[in-house]
Scaffold this motif. Structure first.
Motif, PDB file in Angstrom:
ATOM      1  N   TYR A  54       0.898  -1.166   0.000  1.00  0.00           N
ATOM      2  CA  TYR A  54       0.000   0.000   0.000  1.00  0.00           C
ATOM      3  C   TYR A  54       0.927   1.204   0.000  1.00  0.00           C
ATOM      4  O   TYR A  54       1.772   1.345   0.887  1.00  0.00           O
ATOM      5  CB  TYR A  54      -0.877  -0.090   1.248  1.00  0.00           C
ATOM      6  CG  TYR A  54      -1.161   1.185   2.019  1.00  0.00           C
ATOM      7  CD1 TYR A  54      -1.800   2.277   1.414  1.00  0.00           C
ATOM      8  CD2 TYR A  54      -0.822   1.281   3.365  1.00  0.00           C
ATOM      9  CE1 TYR A  54      -2.071   3.421   2.157  1.00  0.00           C
ATOM     10  CE2 TYR A  54      -1.091   2.412   4.114  1.00  0.00           C
ATOM     11  CZ  TYR A  54      -1.714   3.489   3.499  1.00  0.00           C
ATOM     12  OH  TYR A  54      -1.981   4.606   4.230  1.00  0.00           O
ATOM     13  N   SER A 177      -2.382   0.357   7.293  1.00  0.00           N
ATOM     14  CA  SER A 177      -2.141  -1.071   7.130  1.00  0.00           C
ATOM     15  C   SER A 177      -2.533  -1.889   8.367  1.00  0.00           C
ATOM     16  O   SER A 177      -2.516  -3.120   8.330  1.00  0.00           O
ATOM     17  CB  SER A 177      -0.677  -1.316   6.782  1.00  0.00           C
ATOM     18  OG  SER A 177       0.153  -0.737   7.767  1.00  0.00           O
ATOM     19  N   ARG A 180      -5.021  -4.745   8.070  1.00  0.00           N
ATOM     20  CA  ARG A 180      -4.671  -6.117   7.675  1.00  0.00           C
ATOM     21  C   ARG A 180      -4.223  -6.952   8.859  1.00  0.00           C
ATOM     22  O   ARG A 180      -3.973  -8.151   8.712  1.00  0.00           O
ATOM     23  CB  ARG A 180      -3.562  -6.076   6.598  1.00  0.00           C
ATOM     24  CG  ARG A 180      -3.988  -5.354   5.300  1.00  0.00           C
ATOM     25  CD  ARG A 180      -2.877  -5.477   4.258  1.00  0.00           C
ATOM     26  NE  ARG A 180      -1.604  -5.100   4.832  1.00  0.00           N
ATOM     27  CZ  ARG A 180      -0.753  -4.210   4.336  1.00  0.00           C
ATOM     28  NH1 ARG A 180      -1.025  -3.601   3.191  1.00  0.00           N
ATOM     29  NH2 ARG A 180       0.375  -3.939   4.942  1.00  0.00           N
TER      30      ARG A 180
END
Ligand code: PMV
Length: 349
Positions: A54, A177, A180
């Motif tokens: 990302y 992030s 995740r």
């Protein structure tokens, strides 16, 4: 001026105004009245490493990505959080400890975490202890797992009963992030199209590659020089090359999905390494350039090239820091442990 007064002043106040949309999203998710279920709560979340990175935000405030990413979570490397409600009613501020050391209320980290907690409108102040199995702020995704743990701990201490999707959206607002880190194994975080980010959060992928090993090659323990936020905005200023990055990263994303579906271990390793190299090439082409490599990274990359020319298939991926993560087949594990004394083995199954 101390505690909440300080937080409500200057910098923090402008942050609060800036975070209005984030506040709305959080408000739609968390129950309107939050009551403590207990005074202490612990939670932990796995460290996740991006195989498709990302890199760049389509919405800064809601931390929505410009591109979809895929990560692999470790089972045995985690960040942990313990929350303890401060009930004496005297000090109007949170107390935050990172690996046992008190964090200054003036530090960026304190501000970032306090403003995140403010989004929840929680009626309490907490003593918050955050620790991680990996060095903190060294580009090893400890803070993502930390933010995910905080969301999990808040969910439990206030008995919010949120589902995985809601927890993943809240974690994303804390630290992109982090969305995740709500799952083990392979996790996909789609870019999504919605303005409020309701379609952009970490989702578990049910693929298994039991022979794949992912290990951290710990080269530098120090704090990384450039934050991901700064790196991402520099990358986006580099418009022409950034556009190519987005196209290539989308192709990598689809290639990785296909390799995962077909159980193609070498395909997964190669695509992850290519994607990482593309991200770092993009950064080196910025003005001024950003190079995340340290001398230790350069030496390790040479060593990897030599090992590969000796016939051992080993691949790497690198995030916004100088440390590397190695991807390889379990059969080569002993050989790589001999080569690299600073290899942190991570269980992923
Ligand atoms: O979520 P952040 O702000 O820590 O950014 C993560 C950036 C990378 O680690 C380089 C890539 C990724 O997808 O994890």
């Amino acid at each position: 001026m101390c505690g909440k007064d300080y937080l409500r002043s200057g910098y923090y106040k402008s942050l609060e105004k800036y975070m209005l949309r984030a506040k709305r999203v959080v408000k739609d998710i968390v129950p309107p009245i939050l009551t403590l279920r207990g005074i202490e709560q612990e939670a932990s979340a796995p460290i996740n490493i991006a195989l498709i990175k990302y890199w760049g935000k389509r919405d800064e405030e809601l931390r929505l990505p410009n591109n979809s990413s895929i990560s692999l979570s470790f089972k045995n490397l985690r960040s942990r959080v313990s929350l303890r409600a401060i009930l004496d009613g005297t000090r109007g501020e949170h107390k935050i400890f990172l690996n046992g050391r008190k964090v200054s209320v003036f530090s960026n980290f304190y501000q970032r975490l306090a403003s995140f907690l403010e989004l929840f409108d929680i009626p309490n102040f907490f003593e918050i202890h955050i620790s991680s199995d990996v060095p903190i702020a060294a580009g090893l995704a400890s803070s993502s797992a930390g933010f995910a743990s905080i969301v999990l701990a808040l969910n439990d201490i206030y008995d919010m009963k949120l589902n995985r999707r809601q927890l993943a959206i809240l974690s994303r607002i804390g630290s992109g992030s982090a969305t995740r880190s709500l799952h083990d194994g392979f996790v996909m975080w789609p870019r999504g199209e919605e303005e409020d980010g309701s379609d952009s959060y970490g989702v578990a992928l049910n693929y298994r590659l039991p022979q794949l090993r992912l290990a951290i090659l710990l080269l530098d323990r120090g704090k990384k020089m450039i934050s991901s936020t700064l790196g991402m905005s520099r990358a986006m200023e580099n418009q022409k090359v950034y556009k190519i990055w987005l196209e290539e990263s989308s192709a990598d994303f689809h290639r990785l999905c296909f390799a995962l579906q077909s159980g193609d271990l070498w395909g997964v390793c190669k695509i992850a390494q290519d994607n990482s190299n593309r991200m770092h090439a993009l950064m080196r082409s910025c003005v001024p350039p950003i190079n995340f490599n340290s001398m230790n990274t350069v030496r390790a990359l040479e060593q990897i090239a030599r090992i590969r020319s000796d016939g051992v298939e080993v691949f790497y991926t690198q995030d916004a820091g100088s440390n590397l993560k190695l991807l390889y087949h379990e059969r080569d594990h002993d050989c790589l442990v001999r080569e690299f004394r600073n290899l942190m083995l991570c269980e992923i199954e």
